[in-house]
Design an enzyme around this catalytic site. Structure first.
Site, PDB file in Angstrom:
ATOM      1  N   ASP A   1       0.854  -1.189   0.000  1.00  0.00           N
ATOM      2  CA  ASP A   1       0.000   0.000   0.000  1.00  0.00           C
ATOM      3  C   ASP A   1       0.890   1.239   0.000  1.00  0.00           C
ATOM      4  O   ASP A   1       2.121   1.131  -0.084  1.00  0.00           O
ATOM      5  CB  ASP A   1      -0.941  -0.002   1.205  1.00  0.00           C
ATOM      6  CG  ASP A   1      -2.316   0.563   0.851  1.00  0.00           C
ATOM      7  OD1 ASP A   1      -2.385   1.762   0.526  1.00  0.00           O
ATOM      8  OD2 ASP A   1      -3.317  -0.184   0.888  1.00  0.00           O
TER       9      ASP A   1
ATOM     10  N   HIS B   1      -2.970   3.033  -4.655  1.00  0.00           N
ATOM     11  CA  HIS B   1      -2.302   2.623  -3.409  1.00  0.00           C
ATOM     12  C   HIS B   1      -0.894   2.116  -3.713  1.00  0.00           C
ATOM     13  O   HIS B   1      -0.464   1.083  -3.200  1.00  0.00           O
ATOM     14  CB  HIS B   1      -3.126   1.567  -2.690  1.00  0.00           C
ATOM     15  CG  HIS B   1      -4.386   2.115  -2.080  1.00  0.00           C
ATOM     16  ND1 HIS B   1      -4.377   3.020  -1.032  1.00  0.00           N
ATOM     17  CD2 HIS B   1      -5.698   1.918  -2.387  1.00  0.00           C
ATOM     18  CE1 HIS B   1      -5.627   3.335  -0.717  1.00  0.00           C
ATOM     19  NE2 HIS B   1      -6.442   2.688  -1.514  1.00  0.00           N
TER      20      HIS B   1
ATOM     21  N   GLU C   1      -9.862   2.709  -5.195  1.00  0.00           N
ATOM     22  CA  GLU C   1      -9.423   4.047  -4.795  1.00  0.00           C
ATOM     23  C   GLU C   1      -8.201   4.513  -5.587  1.00  0.00           C
ATOM     24  O   GLU C   1      -7.156   4.850  -5.027  1.00  0.00           O
ATOM     25  CB  GLU C   1      -9.127   4.070  -3.289  1.00  0.00           C
ATOM     26  CG  GLU C   1     -10.359   3.786  -2.448  1.00  0.00           C
ATOM     27  CD  GLU C   1     -10.078   3.791  -0.960  1.00  0.00           C
ATOM     28  OE1 GLU C   1     -10.988   4.126  -0.200  1.00  0.00           O
ATOM     29  OE2 GLU C   1      -8.945   3.450  -0.568  1.00  0.00           O
TER      30      GLU C   1
END
Length: 765
Positions: free
Chosen positions: A197, A270, A333
């Site tokens: 991440d 990420h 995301e």
């Protein structure tokens, strides 16, 4: 705790251990028939097992060796006291267990079924066996009684998972193994290991050593909650990673627990830790740091050839380490700002005849899927991989709600349900203000237990694509092993029961039964040295309305306990019936058993305003993740937390304009209306820009009020409207119109997504 249990086991080494007559098993088996009498297990007990079920017999022998000091003797089927044999009529992962006074007979069709039969047998044995014996000796003369019974059991869902994020905070391999073992005890079969991440890359890739030399460490870490002002950092370098040998060790251990590990390598978003290690992987080519705070970041993988070469090389090292069929590639995301401003990305959109940046993400995922499929594996991605078109063979993890899973199942794609509403164990599980800091939200044990992974929108054929469910543990605010366990247990018990036994068909009957088993099961968690959250003795309070009167009802989930309460500093009383509320009130209460106080103190303040006896209607239901109190929460006289937008008093709505109509029951003189909104851009919650109110006056005319809202940097946005500014106002109906903030623009957290609206109590005076 371990010393105490070892002492107990030693003191009673010549005694007979017996199970409570009420058998406590979690997850609950499909069918159980309890009979009189017991089976006696000791060092002379013999075992027969088919070679293909070695995983089960090995586990049983290690369990007895560690807890009792002996192993079972292997013998022939004819002479054995415990028999594990193959029976092809048993369902996959299921088992038939029959315990008589002389034999334990287990029939299974596969090794998984044998393992789960032994996990059931483990829970039928005394809890003290969970504690390893002291090195100096065993208790070979101990005798253990197991109740005679028959169990027919099998899982409702094939996929039964738990997740752990080790990127935001790192946990060593020994804790990961303990985590996996605890899942296995609950008959969960999948561990989703979130390894990369923005805040850290945690897996060694030998071709790219900078990923761990640089990307596994951040310079410092944000202190407190993301929304806290001013921003504070600890100034300490933080990180860690697993070598490939560590990974092999954990994978081998998981195999002994019948658990498959799914690794997650995040892409295209990420990716800041990876881009920090190799800046050429980003669109700008600039050096950036490993992220030191939480959220969603604009620097994502640039879809150029060298990036795909990098990712393929990474996956070529990752895939051989994990024997399972799945690789998780994230897909969630991923802000598109860098791609919008990247000449290469814009040219690629034209060259590939893609519609937009969402189409470019779909192209990215398709290309990775083709590569993974070519290696004999399948991909799983979060539900954003639906955007721009779903990759042909992808499995979808539906996290933003159930809709992504519904859409994927209707397209005949496999789905794992993991919605924030029921499956995010990084959310608060209690409304007590002394809970450790969490990301937000409110997910109590009861709500986890109420989860049904199969949406009613799917027909029978479509429902077959729902493989199961998974609970997620994101660790932005979970820095220690003890806190991981605190957030997971006992909620994992509820999730295990949902995915194994199946969703409750009679919640009002099933939940009390489950909760009573949880109370007993906590003794086993104690023996296993698991730091669970104990809110067995908490008090729940709620407003109820009967015959135009307001009452406050107190309850506690465990049986055989008393509640003592006081209202407005009155003398403490024994609670026996709902408390009449006729004015502003403060209630304090505690749970007692035999005059001993249990659990934490409880208090509630109730504002007795003119809307409390009204009726309320909404143009849309709150999002299931933030709807604990229902629409009545907006006029029940109780305000939500000043710090947590996700308790049962705050209601959340995602991306939609809201209309609220309050019926006061009769013409009522009103002078003011107050409410408040939560404003937390870091988690996509944006206060509306204005509030409109409409009433009818005594002449039947519509009177309107508009209040502009300036959120600035505050989390709590108080709004007060003077309803008397246009003269005396007597009305029955009050309507509020609240426009959602809209799509979140580039440069802000959540860019490209719909904003959330959170509203608290509407106070009418």
């Amino acid at each position: 705790m371990r010393t105490i249990y070892t002492l107990i086991l030693t003191l009673f080494s010549f005694s007979v251990f017996s199970q409570n007559p009420d058998v406590v098993l979690i997850p609950k088996p499909q069918q159980l028939t309890l009979r009189d009498g017991n089976f006696t297990l000791d060092k002379n007990t013999s075992l027969f097992t088919a070679p293909e079920f070695e995983i089960a017999s090995n586990f049983l022998n290690e369990f007895l060796k560690n807890g009792a000091g002996f192993k079972l003797q292997n013998t022939s089927k004819e002479d054995a006291n415990i028999i594990i044999e193959k029976d092809t009529s048993q369902p996959s992962e299921g088992y038939f267990l029959d315990i008589s006074n002389s034999k334990i007979h287990i029939k299974v069709s596969d090794a998984s079924g044998a393992f789960y039969a032994i996990q059931t047998l483990r829970q039928l044995l005394p809890i003290g066996l969970e504690v390893p014996l002291a090195p100096e000796g065993g208790v070979e003369s101990a005798t253990f009684l197991i109740p005679q019974l028959t169990i027919t059991d099998f899982p409702k869902f094939a996929y039964r998972g738990m997740h752990l994020d080790v990127s935001r905070h790192f946990f060593d391999k020994e804790f990961v193994k303990k985590y996996i073992a605890n899942l296995a005890m609950l008959k969960m079969n999948t561990f989703h290991w979130h390894l990369t991440d923005d805040q850290g890359w945690r897996i060694e890739i030998k071709k790219y050593p900078e990923l761990t030399a640089k990307g596994a460490f951040r310079n410092e870490t944000r202190i407190g909650h993301y929304e806290d002002k001013p921003e504070l950092y600890d100034g300490k370098r933080y990180g860690g990673f697993y070598t490939q040998e560590d990974i092999k060790e954990v994978v081998a251990f998981a195999a002994t627990q019948n658990v498959t590990i799914i690794p997650e390598i995040e892409m295209p978003g990420h990716a800041q830790a990876a881009i920090s290690s190799y800046p050429e992987l980003g669109c700008t080519g600039k050096q950036i740091p490993v992220a030191t705070t939480w959220g969603v970041f604009e620097d994502i993988f640039c879809p150029k050839e060298e990036t795909f070469t990098f990712l393929e090389n990474v996956l070529n090292e990752v895939m051989p380490l994990f024997p399972g069929e799945y690789i998780h590639i994230g897909g969630d995301e991923a802000p598109k700002l860098r791609w919008k401003n990247c000449a290469h990305c814009q040219q690629l959109i034209k060259d590939k005849n893609l519609k937009n940046e969402h189409g470019l993400q779909s192209y990215f995922i398709h290309r990775i899927e083709e590569f993974v499929n070519s290696k004999g594996k399948k991909i799983i991605g979060w539900d954003e991989i639906l955007e721009g078109g779903l990759a042909p063979n992808a499995t979808v993890m539906s996290w933003r709600g159930m809709q992504g899973g519904i859409d994927a199942a209707k397209q005949k794609h496999d789905v794992i349900m993991t919605p924030v509403s029921h499956c995010y164990f990084d959310y608060y599980q209690s409304e007590n203000l002394d809970e450790p800091t969490a990301i937000g939200g409110f997910l109590p044990l009861k709500k986890v237990y109420s989860f049904n992974p199969i949406p009613h929108e799917l027909d029978v054929e479509e429902a077959k694509y729902i493989l199961g469910a998974q609970a997620n543990v994101w660790t932005e605010y979970i820095p220690t092993e003890k806190q991981v366990e605190y957030m997971v247990f006992p909620r994992a018990l509820a999730m295990s029961e949902v995915v194994w036994n199946g969703p409750s068909k009679d919640f009002e009957k099933d939940y009390p039964d489950f909760f009573s088993r949880v109370e007993d099961f906590m003794k086993r968690l104690d023996a296993l040295n698991i730091n669970y959250a104990n809110y067995l003795y908490e008090i729940d309070g709620k407003i109820i309305k009967v015959e135009n009167k307001v009452f406050y009802e107190l309850s506690t989930p465990t049986k055989g306990k008393d509640i003592h309460y006081s209202i407005n500093n009155s003398k403490t009383k024994l609670y026996s019936e709902p408390i009449l509320i006729e004015r502003d009130s403060k209630i304090t209460a505690n749970v007692f058993k035999n005059d001993e106080k249990l659990g934490r103190d409880f208090s509630e303040e109730i504002k007795y305003h003119k809307g409390i006896l009204g009726k309320i209607e909404l143009n849309l239901a709150p999002n299931p993740a933030y709807a604990a109190g229902g629409k009545e929460a907006l006029i029940n006289g109780i305000s939500g937390s000043d710090k947590r937008y996700g308790d049962k008093e705050w209601l959340g709505f995602w991306g939609d304009d809201l209309e609220i109509t309050i019926d006061l029951g009769k013409e009522t003189e009103v002078r003011s209306l107050k409410t408040r909104f939560f404003n937390s851009p870091g988690v996509w919650i944006y206060s509306p820009k204005e509030l409109s109110i409409f009433c009818k006056n005594v002449k039947g005319e519509i009177i309107s009020f508009t209040k502009n809202i300036n959120a600035e940097n505050d989390n709590l946005i108080d709004v007060a409207v003077n309803l008397a500014e246009k003269g005396g106002l007597k009305t029955r109906y009050i309507k509020l119109k609240i426009l959602n903030y809209g799509m979140i623009p580039d440069g802000l957290q959540g860019a490209g997504h719909k904003a959330w609206t959170f509203i608290d109590e509407i106070i009418i005076e």
